[in-house]
Design an enzyme around this catalytic site. Structure first.
Site, PDB file in Angstrom:
ATOM      1  N   ASP A  74       8.420   4.750  21.374  1.00  0.00           N
ATOM      2  CA  ASP A  74       8.317   6.195  21.502  1.00  0.00           C
ATOM      3  C   ASP A  74       7.156   6.491  22.441  1.00  0.00           C
ATOM      4  O   ASP A  74       6.059   5.960  22.255  1.00  0.00           O
ATOM      5  CB  ASP A  74       8.031   6.801  20.115  1.00  0.00           C
ATOM      6  CG  ASP A  74       8.779   8.104  19.892  1.00  0.00           C
ATOM      7  OD1 ASP A  74       8.579   9.024  20.693  1.00  0.00           O
ATOM      8  OD2 ASP A  74       9.544   8.189  18.922  1.00  0.00           O
ATOM      9  N   ASP A  79       0.836  -1.208   0.000  1.00  0.00           N
ATOM     10  CA  ASP A  79       0.000   0.000   0.000  1.00  0.00           C
ATOM     11  C   ASP A  79       0.872   1.260   0.000  1.00  0.00           C
ATOM     12  O   ASP A  79       0.370   2.367   0.157  1.00  0.00           O
ATOM     13  CB  ASP A  79      -0.984   0.004   1.182  1.00  0.00           C
ATOM     14  CG  ASP A  79      -0.270   0.039   2.517  1.00  0.00           C
ATOM     15  OD1 ASP A  79       0.978  -0.025   2.549  1.00  0.00           O
ATOM     16  OD2 ASP A  79      -0.965   0.139   3.546  1.00  0.00           O
ATOM     17  N   ASP A  94       9.249  11.635  24.001  1.00  0.00           N
ATOM     18  CA  ASP A  94       9.071  12.761  23.090  1.00  0.00           C
ATOM     19  C   ASP A  94       8.884  14.076  23.852  1.00  0.00           C
ATOM     20  O   ASP A  94       8.087  14.134  24.799  1.00  0.00           O
ATOM     21  CB  ASP A  94       7.815  12.467  22.250  1.00  0.00           C
ATOM     22  CG  ASP A  94       7.619  13.428  21.115  1.00  0.00           C
ATOM     23  OD1 ASP A  94       8.437  13.402  20.193  1.00  0.00           O
ATOM     24  OD2 ASP A  94       6.633  14.193  21.144  1.00  0.00           O
ATOM     25  N   HIS A 130      14.725  11.305  12.678  1.00  0.00           N
ATOM     26  CA  HIS A 130      13.614  11.601  11.768  1.00  0.00           C
ATOM     27  C   HIS A 130      13.252  13.086  11.737  1.00  0.00           C
ATOM     28  O   HIS A 130      12.363  13.480  10.993  1.00  0.00           O
ATOM     29  CB  HIS A 130      12.392  10.785  12.199  1.00  0.00           C
ATOM     30  CG  HIS A 130      11.876  11.240  13.528  1.00  0.00           C
ATOM     31  ND1 HIS A 130      12.589  11.077  14.695  1.00  0.00           N
ATOM     32  CD2 HIS A 130      10.739  11.882  13.878  1.00  0.00           C
ATOM     33  CE1 HIS A 130      11.897  11.588  15.699  1.00  0.00           C
ATOM     34  NE2 HIS A 130      10.777  12.089  15.226  1.00  0.00           N
ATOM     35  N   ASP A 131      13.883  13.902  12.569  1.00  0.00           N
ATOM     36  CA  ASP A 131      13.618  15.342  12.551  1.00  0.00           C
ATOM     37  C   ASP A 131      14.752  16.120  11.894  1.00  0.00           C
ATOM     38  O   ASP A 131      14.762  17.344  11.930  1.00  0.00           O
ATOM     39  CB  ASP A 131      13.444  15.876  13.978  1.00  0.00           C
ATOM     40  CG  ASP A 131      12.162  15.384  14.630  1.00  0.00           C
ATOM     41  OD1 ASP A 131      11.167  15.151  13.914  1.00  0.00           O
ATOM     42  OD2 ASP A 131      12.147  15.230  15.869  1.00  0.00           O
ATOM     43  N   GLU A 170      13.805  13.373  24.904  1.00  0.00           N
ATOM     44  CA  GLU A 170      14.160  14.313  23.849  1.00  0.00           C
ATOM     45  C   GLU A 170      14.326  15.659  24.524  1.00  0.00           C
ATOM     46  O   GLU A 170      13.361  16.199  25.078  1.00  0.00           O
ATOM     47  CB  GLU A 170      13.054  14.366  22.784  1.00  0.00           C
ATOM     48  CG  GLU A 170      13.479  15.176  21.581  1.00  0.00           C
ATOM     49  CD  GLU A 170      12.318  15.574  20.682  1.00  0.00           C
ATOM     50  OE1 GLU A 170      12.566  15.999  19.561  1.00  0.00           O
ATOM     51  OE2 GLU A 170      11.164  15.473  21.121  1.00  0.00           O
TER      52      GLU A 170
HETATM   53  C1  GLC Z   1       9.319  15.452  18.673  1.00  0.00           C
HETATM   54  C2  GLC Z   1       9.339  14.482  17.530  1.00  0.00           C
HETATM   55  C3  GLC Z   1       8.807  15.181  16.324  1.00  0.00           C
HETATM   56  C4  GLC Z   1       7.391  15.641  16.602  1.00  0.00           C
HETATM   57  C5  GLC Z   1       7.315  16.472  17.888  1.00  0.00           C
HETATM   58  C6  GLC Z   1       5.899  16.604  18.371  1.00  0.00           C
HETATM   59  O1  GLC Z   1      10.149  16.526  18.445  1.00  0.00           O
HETATM   60  O2  GLC Z   1      10.625  13.975  17.353  1.00  0.00           O
HETATM   61  O3  GLC Z   1       8.858  14.372  15.178  1.00  0.00           O
HETATM   62  O4  GLC Z   1       6.920  16.405  15.548  1.00  0.00           O
HETATM   63  O5  GLC Z   1       8.027  15.878  18.937  1.00  0.00           O
HETATM   64  O6  GLC Z   1       5.435  15.413  18.923  1.00  0.00           O
HETATM   65 CA    CA Z   2       2.057  -1.292   4.148  1.00  0.00          CA
END
Ligand code: GLC
Ligand code: CA
Length: 559
Positions: A101, A28, A205, A329-330, A259
Site C-alpha cells: 500500500d 498480543d 491510496d 477493508h473500507d 484507489e
Molecule cells: C483510503 C484507505 C482508507 C483510509 C484513507 C485515508 O481510502 O483505503 O482505509 O482511511 O484512504 O488514508
Molecule cells: Ca501480534
C-alpha cells in the site's frame, strides 16, 4: 528503457490482507507479519497469485496504518524488516507476488517531515505540506470551506507558526504538497526502495486527490463533503503520476492499482489507458454501497446500476484494464448486502461467479473466501475513526435518538465490520490469537471458519479454490469479448464471454425467488455444457428454464 512490464496482473488473482486482523503470531492480540508468514501455505492452497498488504509501515495508528510516520520501516506491532524480507521470500518461493500500500497523499503528523515543517515558516520542510494563513480579522477562520473525509473542517490551526495546514483525512494525516518537486522525488525514492526489496507493485491510496487547484478555492456546498471538485483529478494529477510512473513504477515489472474515490467510468480511459504511462488499473466505487466517507448512510442496492457499472468497464477498449472486487477493508462484508443470510453459501458463490468471470484483475479480501459476514457491533467496540466520530457527534448533537440512528446506519455500513479478526478455527479467539484480540470477533466463527471450510467440499472456500484455478490462464476469461445478455432484467445478471468460436454464458439470479428465463435465440440448437454452478440441481445444458434463489450457472457453448 527496455520493455520490462509483462503486465502480469492481467492473469492474476490478488488477495488483500489487512494485517492487523489476519493472524497474530506472538499473543498480543494484534495480527503481524509472522502471522502472515505462518499462513503462506494457506494462500498457496487457495491459489491466489498476488497479495496486497494494507500498510505495515511505522505509524501511530490514528487510521490503522494509513497515517505513516516512517515509510522505510515496519510498525513495531507488525514486526521488523527482517520479518518483511522473510515474507517476501516466502511469497516469491510460492509464486505469489507482493503489492504494497502506498499512502502518498498524506503522512502522519508524527512523520519527521511534518515535525520539521510545523516547527517554523522557514524550515526547509515547510513546503512539504500545505500551509495557509487563516481568514477573518484575527486569522482564526479556516482558509477555505473544504471538509475532511472524516467529518469537520479539512484545516487545523497550528499554534507554533499561527497558520493552518490542510488534512483531507484526520488532523493527524496532513496532506503532502505534491506541487513541491522534492515531495515527488521522496515518493519516487520510497517506491524504488521497496522495489529493490522485492516488492512487485503498489496499491495507491486516495491517489486521485494529490493535485490541488491553485488558490484552493471554496468548494460548492454539499451535505457530505465539500471541496472535491478542486482536487479529485486536480490540474496536475496526470503530470505527477506520469513522473512517478516513468521514474519508478515502469522501471520494474510492476503493477499499480489506484484507489479512485470520485472516479467514474467517464474518466477511466484517461486514468488507466496503458499508453499514458500512469496507473495500470484503478478501483472505482460506483458499484459499492457508498463512497468511503459515507460510512453511516446505507444506500439501496440496485441491480441495474450494478450491472451497468460492471458492463461499461467490460466494454472499454483493451488498453483499459478493469479491477473486479466487492469487498475491502473500507467496506462491510458483502453477503448481507446482496442477499438473504439464510442463503449465505449460495450468495457468496453467486457473487463469485457473477463477478469473477469478467475481464479484469480479481481481488479477494481476507475472509471473503470463507463467506464472512457482518454482525451488530456495540458502539463501545467501534475502533475505526469514522465510526467513533460519527457515533459520538450524533450523540452529542442529537441525543439518544441521534445515537440510535447512527448505530443503525453503522451496523450496516461501518468500516469496522470488514475489519473483525480472520476466523481460522472454531476454537478460542477463532484461532486468530491466544488472547482477546484488538477488535471483537464475529460470534459466528464457530460456524464460519477456515478449518471447517476446508473439510466441507461444498464450502465457499472450496468453491473459490476451484474458481481461481479455473480462471488463471483461461484465455476466454482473460482476453475474451464481453456482451450483456438479458439487459433489461432487474433480477438476473447475465453476460457472454467469447473468444473465437468458444463462449461462456454466465447467468446469475440476484433474488431470493425462483426466476424464469429464456435462452437468447442465438444459443438455440448449439452444443452446451454446464461448467460451474452453485446448486447441484442446475441444468446440464443451456435451455429455457428457471433459476433457484441466488442460483448462478456458467455454460460453455461451442460455435
Ligand atoms: C483510503 C484507505 C482508507 C483510509 C484513507 C485515508 O481510502 O483505503 O482505509 O482511511 O484512504 O488514508
Ligand atoms: Ca501480534
Amino acid at each position: 528503457m527496455g520493455q520490462v512490464k509483462t503486465r502480469w496482473y492481467k492473469d492474476a488473482v490478488v488477495y488483500q490482507i489487512y494485517p492487523r486482523s489476519f493472524c497474530d503470531s506472538n499473543g498480543d492480540g494484534i495480527g503481524d507479519l509472522r502471522g502472515i508468514i505462518s499462513k503462506l501455505d494457506y494462500l498457496k492452497e487457495l491459489g491466489v497469485t498476488a497479495v496486497w498488504l494494507s500498510p505495515i509501515y511505522k505509524s501511530p495508528n490514528d487510521d490503522n496504518g494509513y497515517d505513516i510516520s516512517d515509510y522505510r520501516d515496519i510498525m513495531d506491532e507488525f514486526g521488523t524488516l527482517e520479518d518483511f524480507k522473510e515474507l517476501v521470500k516466502g511469497l516469491h518461493d510460492r509464486g505469489i507476488k507482493l503489492v504494497m500500500d502506498l499512502v502518498a497523499n498524506h503522512t502522519s503528523d508524527e512523520h519527521e517531515w511534518f515535525k520539521q515543517s510545523r516547527s517554523s515558516k522557514d524550515n526547509p520542510y515547510r513546503d512539504y505540506y500545505i500551509w495557509r494563513k487563516g481568514k477573518g480579522k484575527n486569522g482564526k477562520k479556516p482558509p477555505n470551506n473544504w471538509t475532511s473525509r472524516f467529518t469537520g473542517s479539512a484545516w487545523e490551526y497550528d499554534e507554533t507558526t499561527g497558520e493552518y495546514y490542510l488534512h483531507l483525512f484526520s488532523k493527524k494525516q496532513p496532506d503532502l504538497n505534491w506541487d513541491n518537486p522534492k515531495v515527488r522525488k521522496e515518493i519516487i525514492d520510497i517506491c524504488n526502495y521497496w522495489f529493490e526489496m522485492g516488492v512487485d507493485g503498489f496499491r495507491c491510496d486516495v491517489i486521485t486527490f494529490i493535485s490541488k487547484e491553485p488558490g484552493l478555492p471554496d468548494g460548492k456546498w454539499n451535505p457530505v463533503v465539500v471541496g472535491d471538485e478542486h482536487f479529485v483529478i486536480g490540474p496536475r494529477y496526470h503530470e505527477y503520476i506520469h513522473e512517478v510512473c516513468t521514474e519508478s513504477w515502469n522501471k520494474y515489472d510492476s503493477m499499480t492499482v489506484g484507489e479512485g474515490q470520485g472516479i467514474t467510468i467517464h474518466n477511466a480511459e484517461e486514468i488507466v489507458g496503458e499508453e499514458r504511462e500512469e496507473l495500470d488499473t484503478i478501483f472505482t466505487f460506483e458499484h459499492q454501497d457508498a463512497d468511503f466517507y459515507m460510512h453511516a448512510i446505507p444506500r439501496k442496492f440496485s441491480l441495474k446500476k450494478w450491472k451497468s457499472v460492471f458492463s461499461s468497464w467490460q466494454k472499454l477498449p483493451q488498453n483499459c484494464w478493469p479491477t473486479l472486487f466487492y469487498e475491502n477493508h473500507d467496506q462491510p462484508r458483502a453477503i448481507p448486502r446482496y442477499g438473504k443470510m439464510e442463503y449465505r453459501n449460495e450468495v457468496a458463490k453467486m457473487l463469485a461467479i457473477s463477478i469473477y468471470f469478467q475481464k479484469g484483475t480479481p481481488y479477494l479480501y481476507q475472509g471473503q473466501e470463507i463467506g464472512m459476514t457482518n454482525f451488530k457491533l456495540d458502539p463501545k467496540d467501534y475502533k475505526d475513526i469514522i465510526s467513533t466520530r460519527v457515533y459520538n457527534s450524533a450523540k452529542k448533537f442529537f441525543g439518544p435518538l441521534g445515537a440510535a440512528i447512527a448505530k443503525w446506519g453503522l451496523n450496516k455500513r461501518a468500516r469496522d465490520l470488514g475489519r473483525t479478526p480472520m476466523q481460522w478455527t472454531a476454537g478460542e479467539y477463532a484461532g486468530f490469537s491466544t488472547v482477546e484480540p484488538w477488535m471483537t470477533i464475529n460470534p459466528n466463527y464457530k460456524m464460519i471458519n477456515v478449518e471447517d471450510s476446508k473439510k466441507d467440499e461444498n464450502s465457499v472456500f472450496n468453491f473459490y479454490k476451484k474458481l481461481i484455478k479455473f480462471r488463471l490462464g483461461n484465455k476466454i476469461i482473460i482476453e475474451g469479448s464481453y456482451k450483456d445478455l438479458m439487459e433489461k432484467s432487474s433480477k438476473i445478471f447475465a453476460y457472454e464471454r467469447a473468444l473465437g468460436d468458444e463462449r461462456y454464458v454466465v447467468i446469475s439470479n440476484y433474488t431470493d425467488k425462483v426466476v424464469k428465463y429464456k435462452v437468447p435465440e442465438e444459443y438455440k440448437g448449439k452444443e452446451s455444457k454446464l461448467i460451474m454452478s452453485n446448486y447441484s440441481s442446475s441444468s446440464d445444458t443451456l435451455k429455457d428454464g428457471k433459476l433457484l434463489p441466488y442460483e448462478a450457472v456458467v455454460y460453455y457453448v461451442k460455435g
